[in-house]
Motif scaffolding. Structure first.
Motif, mmCIF file in Angstrom:
data_model
loop_
_atom_site.group_PDB
_atom_site.id
_atom_site.type_symbol
_atom_site.label_atom_id
_atom_site.label_comp_id
_atom_site.label_asym_id
_atom_site.label_seq_id
_atom_site.Cartn_x
_atom_site.Cartn_y
_atom_site.Cartn_z
ATOM 1 N N ASP A 216 0.736 -0.593 -6.252
ATOM 2 C CA ASP A 216 -0.177 -0.478 -5.115
ATOM 3 C C ASP A 216 -1.115 -1.691 -5.141
ATOM 4 O O ASP A 216 -2.294 -1.587 -5.469
ATOM 5 N N PRO B 17 0.813 -1.212 0.000
ATOM 6 C CA PRO B 17 0.000 0.000 0.000
ATOM 7 C C PRO B 17 0.844 1.258 0.000
ATOM 8 O O PRO B 17 2.059 1.214 0.226
ATOM 9 N N SER B 18 0.207 2.373 -0.257
ATOM 10 C CA SER B 18 0.888 3.662 -0.203
ATOM 11 C C SER B 18 1.489 3.876 1.182
ATOM 12 O O SER B 18 0.845 3.602 2.198
ATOM 13 N N THR C 5 -2.230 -5.116 -2.820
ATOM 14 C CA THR C 5 -2.186 -5.576 -1.437
ATOM 15 C C THR C 5 -2.969 -6.875 -1.249
ATOM 16 O O THR C 5 -3.803 -7.254 -2.074
#
Length: 230
Positions: free
Chosen positions: A166, A29-30, A168
């Protein structure tokens, strides 16, 4: 022959490092540290004499990324000045021309024979259109074919390609990028009962090579990232 990632203890977890050529996906993730790991790895490789290119894709401008790197101890101004470490932007003008134009951009880039290249984030490339049909997105098979051609070009150039995405959770194992990449690395946060952030790094896949499984502690400081194998 294996080549180092230059990330402390990541080579240990990978049981020796990376093969060349190879494609590596860093998923998470970011804010999980994808960009940090890429910057640290490339600056160390550039300092060791390799030719490295960091490509941002509709993300942080190259000058802002360079400014970010300057705040860490691994930054090497001489590597930038001599051209061993380059920052480039793959901008909207090329992407809007579609898949063929994008592949041509990378093909031209590879004529300079870089050793290591980062595409950050690679997932943006999957939103482009066919070059001669700009009114629609790539179909699923077209996306896979685009990725296959992209990775083949880098492999033919004997380069190490590091891609960020991105992506996950369960989506990592089912994503086309994971299927096609030689190495898949997951970054995330440990589920612990505390207010502190406990980051981890995990090898999801390493094609044809063994590795140390599990979630390994990942920490960041002014020196970059460090890993504690579990």
């Amino acid at each position: 022959m294996l080549f180092p990632t230059y990330i402390p203890d990541l080579d240990h977890i990978l049981k020796g490092g990376l093969t060349q050529p190879s494609s590596i996906l860093i998923a998470g993730p970011s804010g999980s540290g994808r960009t940090m790991i890429c910057l640290q790895s490339l600056f160390a490789a550039a300092k060791a004499g390799e030719k490295c290119v960091y490509i941002t894709v509709l993300s942080e401008p190259a000058d802002k990324l360079l400014h970010l790197a300057q705040s860490y101890s691994f930054f090497d101004e001489e590597a930038v000045k001599c051209g061993n470490m380059q920052f480039l932007e793959l901008d909207k003008q090329i992407l809007t021309k579609g898949d063929y134009a994008t592949l041509k951009y990378f093909h031209t880039l590879l004529q300079d024979k870089p050793n290591r290249i980062v595409i950050d984030p690679v997932t943006v490339l999957l939103d482009i259109s066919p070059s001669f049909e700009n009114d629609r997105e790539l179909l699923p098979l077209e996306k896979r074919a685009f990725l296959v051609n992209l990775l083949r070009d880098f492999a033919a150039a004997n380069a190490v390609l590091i891609m960020t995405g991105d992506i996950t959770g369960d989506k990592i194992s089912s994503d086309n990028l994971s299927h096609l990449s030689d190495v898949v690395i997951e970054l995330g946060n440990q589920d612990r009962k505390s207010n502190e952030i406990h980051r981890y790094i995990k090898i999801v896949k390493s094609r044809g090579r063994d590795y140390i499984a599990g979630k390994h502690d990942l920490k960041f400081s002014d020196d970059g990232c460090s890993i504690t194998p579990q």
